[in-house]
Design an enzyme around this catalytic site. Structure first.
Site, PDB file in Angstrom:
ATOM      1  N   GLU A 153       0.803  -1.220   0.000  1.00 55.48           N
ATOM      2  CA  GLU A 153       0.000   0.000   0.000  1.00 55.48           C
ATOM      3  C   GLU A 153       0.838   1.273   0.000  1.00 55.48           C
ATOM      4  O   GLU A 153       1.899   1.341   0.613  1.00 55.48           O
ATOM      5  CB  GLU A 153      -0.918   0.005   1.227  1.00 55.48           C
ATOM      6  N   CYS A 166       3.327   8.553   1.361  1.00 56.20           N
ATOM      7  CA  CYS A 166       3.706   7.632   2.433  1.00 56.20           C
ATOM      8  C   CYS A 166       4.016   6.279   1.786  1.00 56.20           C
ATOM      9  O   CYS A 166       3.145   5.636   1.205  1.00 56.20           O
ATOM     10  CB  CYS A 166       2.547   7.534   3.416  1.00 56.20           C
ATOM     11  N   CYS A 199       5.260  -6.968   8.126  1.00 57.12           N
ATOM     12  CA  CYS A 199       6.332  -6.464   8.996  1.00 57.12           C
ATOM     13  C   CYS A 199       6.792  -7.584   9.907  1.00 57.12           C
ATOM     14  O   CYS A 199       5.990  -8.418  10.321  1.00 57.12           O
ATOM     15  CB  CYS A 199       5.800  -5.292   9.824  1.00 57.12           C
ATOM     16  N   CYS A 253       4.423  -4.738  16.891  1.00 53.71           N
ATOM     17  CA  CYS A 253       3.855  -3.640  17.679  1.00 53.71           C
ATOM     18  C   CYS A 253       2.340  -3.842  17.792  1.00 53.71           C
ATOM     19  O   CYS A 253       1.641  -3.931  16.775  1.00 53.71           O
ATOM     20  CB  CYS A 253       4.194  -2.300  17.027  1.00 53.71           C
ATOM     21  N   CYS A 285      -0.433  -1.714  15.871  1.00 56.52           N
ATOM     22  CA  CYS A 285      -0.281  -1.457  14.442  1.00 56.52           C
ATOM     23  C   CYS A 285      -0.958  -2.542  13.611  1.00 56.52           C
ATOM     24  O   CYS A 285      -0.725  -3.733  13.820  1.00 56.52           O
ATOM     25  CB  CYS A 285       1.197  -1.376  14.077  1.00 56.52           C
ATOM     26  N   GLU A 323       9.194  -2.165   8.296  1.00 52.50           N
ATOM     27  CA  GLU A 323      10.245  -1.465   9.038  1.00 52.50           C
ATOM     28  C   GLU A 323      11.394  -1.208   8.050  1.00 52.50           C
ATOM     29  O   GLU A 323      12.152  -2.128   7.703  1.00 52.50           O
ATOM     30  CB  GLU A 323      10.704  -2.337  10.220  1.00 52.50           C
ATOM     31  N   LEU A 364       8.677   6.437  19.075  1.00 48.75           N
ATOM     32  CA  LEU A 364       9.035   6.214  20.478  1.00 48.75           C
ATOM     33  C   LEU A 364       7.880   5.525  21.222  1.00 48.75           C
ATOM     34  O   LEU A 364       8.034   4.445  21.755  1.00 48.75           O
ATOM     35  CB  LEU A 364       9.378   7.567  21.113  1.00 48.75           C
ATOM     36  N   ASN A 376      -5.108   5.747  15.833  1.00 53.43           N
ATOM     37  CA  ASN A 376      -6.157   5.527  14.837  1.00 53.43           C
ATOM     38  C   ASN A 376      -6.811   4.187  15.116  1.00 53.43           C
ATOM     39  O   ASN A 376      -6.150   3.150  15.048  1.00 53.43           O
ATOM     40  CB  ASN A 376      -5.568   5.524  13.427  1.00 53.43           C
ATOM     41  N   CYS A 414      -1.991   6.362   9.650  1.00 53.17           N
ATOM     42  CA  CYS A 414      -0.855   5.664  10.255  1.00 53.17           C
ATOM     43  C   CYS A 414      -1.292   4.368  10.910  1.00 53.17           C
ATOM     44  O   CYS A 414      -2.226   4.361  11.703  1.00 53.17           O
ATOM     45  CB  CYS A 414      -0.232   6.490  11.362  1.00 53.17           C
TER      46      CYS A 414
HETATM   47  N1  SAH Z   1       8.057   0.621  11.146  1.00 59.35           N
HETATM   48  C1  SAH Z   1       8.229   2.035  11.051  1.00 59.35           C
HETATM   49  C2  SAH Z   1       7.374   2.706   9.997  1.00 59.35           C
HETATM   50  C3  SAH Z   1       5.895   2.365   9.897  1.00 59.35           C
HETATM   51  S1  SAH Z   1       4.775   2.925  11.105  1.00 59.35           S
HETATM   52  C4  SAH Z   1       8.014   2.701  12.393  1.00 59.35           C
HETATM   53  O1  SAH Z   1       7.627   2.008  13.335  1.00 59.35           O
HETATM   54  O2  SAH Z   1       8.280   3.890  12.528  1.00 59.35           O
HETATM   55  C5  SAH Z   1       4.564   4.638  10.942  1.00 59.35           C
HETATM   56  C6  SAH Z   1       4.029   5.294  12.214  1.00 59.35           C
HETATM   57  O3  SAH Z   1       2.667   4.948  12.473  1.00 59.35           O
HETATM   58  C7  SAH Z   1       4.811   4.899  13.464  1.00 59.35           C
HETATM   59  O4  SAH Z   1       5.170   6.049  14.177  1.00 59.35           O
HETATM   60  C8  SAH Z   1       3.801   4.089  14.262  1.00 59.35           C
HETATM   61  O5  SAH Z   1       4.081   4.189  15.637  1.00 59.35           O
HETATM   62  C9  SAH Z   1       2.506   4.735  13.870  1.00 59.35           C
HETATM   63  N2  SAH Z   1       1.324   3.895  14.078  1.00 59.35           N
HETATM   64  C10 SAH Z   1       1.219   2.562  13.943  1.00 59.35           C
HETATM   65  N3  SAH Z   1      -0.038   2.146  14.200  1.00 59.35           N
HETATM   66  C11 SAH Z   1      -0.755   3.255  14.516  1.00 59.35           C
HETATM   67  C12 SAH Z   1      -2.132   3.496  14.836  1.00 59.35           C
HETATM   68  N4  SAH Z   1      -3.014   2.488  14.874  1.00 59.35           N
HETATM   69  N5  SAH Z   1      -2.500   4.763  15.077  1.00 59.35           N
HETATM   70  C13 SAH Z   1      -1.628   5.773  14.986  1.00 59.35           C
HETATM   71  N6  SAH Z   1      -0.341   5.614  14.652  1.00 59.35           N
HETATM   72  C14 SAH Z   1       0.099   4.368  14.422  1.00 59.35           C
END
Ligand code: SAH
Length: 368
Positions: A97, A110, A117, A121, A124, A167, A221, A297, A340
């Site tokens: 995507e 984006c 991945c 996390c 996510c 990632e 973070l 989100n 995100c």
């Molecule tokens: N793996 C990388 C890039 C992808 S995620 C990383 O972790 O930075 C991009 C951003 O979306 C990250 O900051 C992550 O913390 C955030 N993110 C993931 N799931 C989310 C959600 N459900 N709501 C808001 N932000 C989210």
């Protein structure tokens, strides 16, 4: 007519050196390889026959050994706020995507770096489809080309953020090659590295390599204690805990003339307290940086919730009072799951991937 395309090299799979080598095998002067690269990366052609400053003979000879196969995009989905999401339909049936976010005259794309991945996390959506594979450089660059094709004549892409699926620092070689193609000004797409941001969950060993590419670094973070980070981002925190991440970030910021970005997903009753805000201020003390707050989100099947607007505002105010430069990221495109952490479901469906963890959760709820 039958073509033996299996034996043909896809020019997009080749590095600059390999394209030069191909040219010299055909007895070409060096600049001709440069012409070919420009057709590919500056004009975005989809066939060798479009390379009209090559003689017919040269085009025919090139066509005898090579071809151009781009990643076809799906029909884009446009959210109410103009955020546009589309899939790249990959050769092996998988899909990835890409999201384009308009904001005034700005267009941010984006970009994804992996299908799925390897990290886990818990907040996510992408994590839930598991890991399928790394993207090749051309599969990364074609996301940008496919986004560019959606723009009007007088529009252009203002910035690229590697915040899509995956990632990026765990697919570093492909990422680096893609960034070279995106930023080269002689034959490449000519993006300034300053307009490119790579976001990482905290894969520390690649920080220095990334710095050499001259792009911006954003660190997700999301937590203010190691324990909390372990609950939210177990896989990455096991390898490099919060303190190791902060130390690596501090060292990076010292070496850099650019401000680091820390992203912090605000999740209701998990990491949104005023104590969290205080700890955040302390952790980032002395690091030249800015903080982007991303209210969680929501998506179906997730155990987490977005905090109330009051809580979000209080958190931001507290962090600002502590002296940090802190911004609230508006949620974009959530009606097409383009926000995100919401990437993955459409790609999973297109590729008939079952998001296993999600299914497990759903079926657990379904049990009597
Ligand atoms: N793996 C990388 C890039 C992808 S995620 C990383 O972790 O930075 C991009 C951003 O979306 C990250 O900051 C992550 O913390 C955030 N993110 C993931 N799931 C989310 C959600 N459900 N709501 C808001 N932000 C989210």
């Amino acid at each position: 007519m039958m073509t033996n395309s299996g034996a043909l090299k896809n020019l997009l799979d080749l590095s600059v050196g390999e394209i030069e080598a191909l040219g010299s095998k055909m007895g070409w002067p060096r600049y001709r390889a440069g012409q070919v690269l420009k057709w590919i990366y500056q004009n975005g052609v989809s066939s060798i026959s479009e390379m009209t400053n090559l003689s017919k003979v040269d085009r025919d000879r090139l066509q005898a050994v090579a071809t151009i196969c781009r990643v076809p995009p799906s029909v884009p989905e446009v959210a109410d706020d103009g955020t546009t999401k589309f899939l790249g339909l990959l050769d092996d049936g998988l899909a990835v995507e890409t999201v384009m976010i308009p904001e005034g005259h700005r267009r941010t794309v984006c970009v994804s770096s992996q299908v799925g991945c390897t990290l886990d996390c818990g907040f996510c959506l992408t994590a839930q489809i598991g890991f399928r594979r790394n993207l090749a450089p051309r599969e990364i660059v074609d996301q940008v080309w496919n986004a560019r094709r959606l723009l009007g004549k007088d529009e252009s892409i203002s910035s690229l953020v590697f915040m899509g699926m995956g990632e990026p620092l765990l697919n570093f070689e492909s990422l680096a090659e893609a960034i070279r193609r995106l930023t080269n000004v002689d034959w490449g797409m000519g993006f300034s590295p300053r307009r490119i941001t790579v976001s990482t969950a905290g894969w520390v060993p690649r920080f220095q390599d990334l710095q050499q590419l001259g792009v911006n670094l954003a660190i997700s973070l999301n937590a203010t204690t190691t324990h909390q980070r372990h609950l939210l981002m177990p896989a990455i925190n096991k390898r490099f805990d919060l303190m190791q991440l902060i130390e690596a970030s501090r060292a990076y910021a010292k070496r850099s003339d650019r401000r680091l970005t820390f992203e912090y997903v605000l999740i209701a009753r998990v990491n949104d307290s005023l104590d969290d805000a205080k700890r955040l201020i302390k952790l980032l003390n002395g690091i030249r940086c800015k903080v982007n707050l991303i209210p969680f989100n929501e998506y179906s099947g997730s155990p987490y919730q977005r905090p109330s607007q009051d809580t979000i505002d209080l958190f931001q105010q507290a962090v600002r009072k502590g002296g940090l430069d802190v911004y609230l990221r508006r949620s974009r495109g959530d009606d097409v799951l383009g926000a995100c952490g919401q990437l993955g479901r459409m790609a999973a469906e297109a590729a008939h991937i079952v998001p296993t963890r999600l299914l497990r959760k759903v079926s657990a709820h379904a049990q009597p």
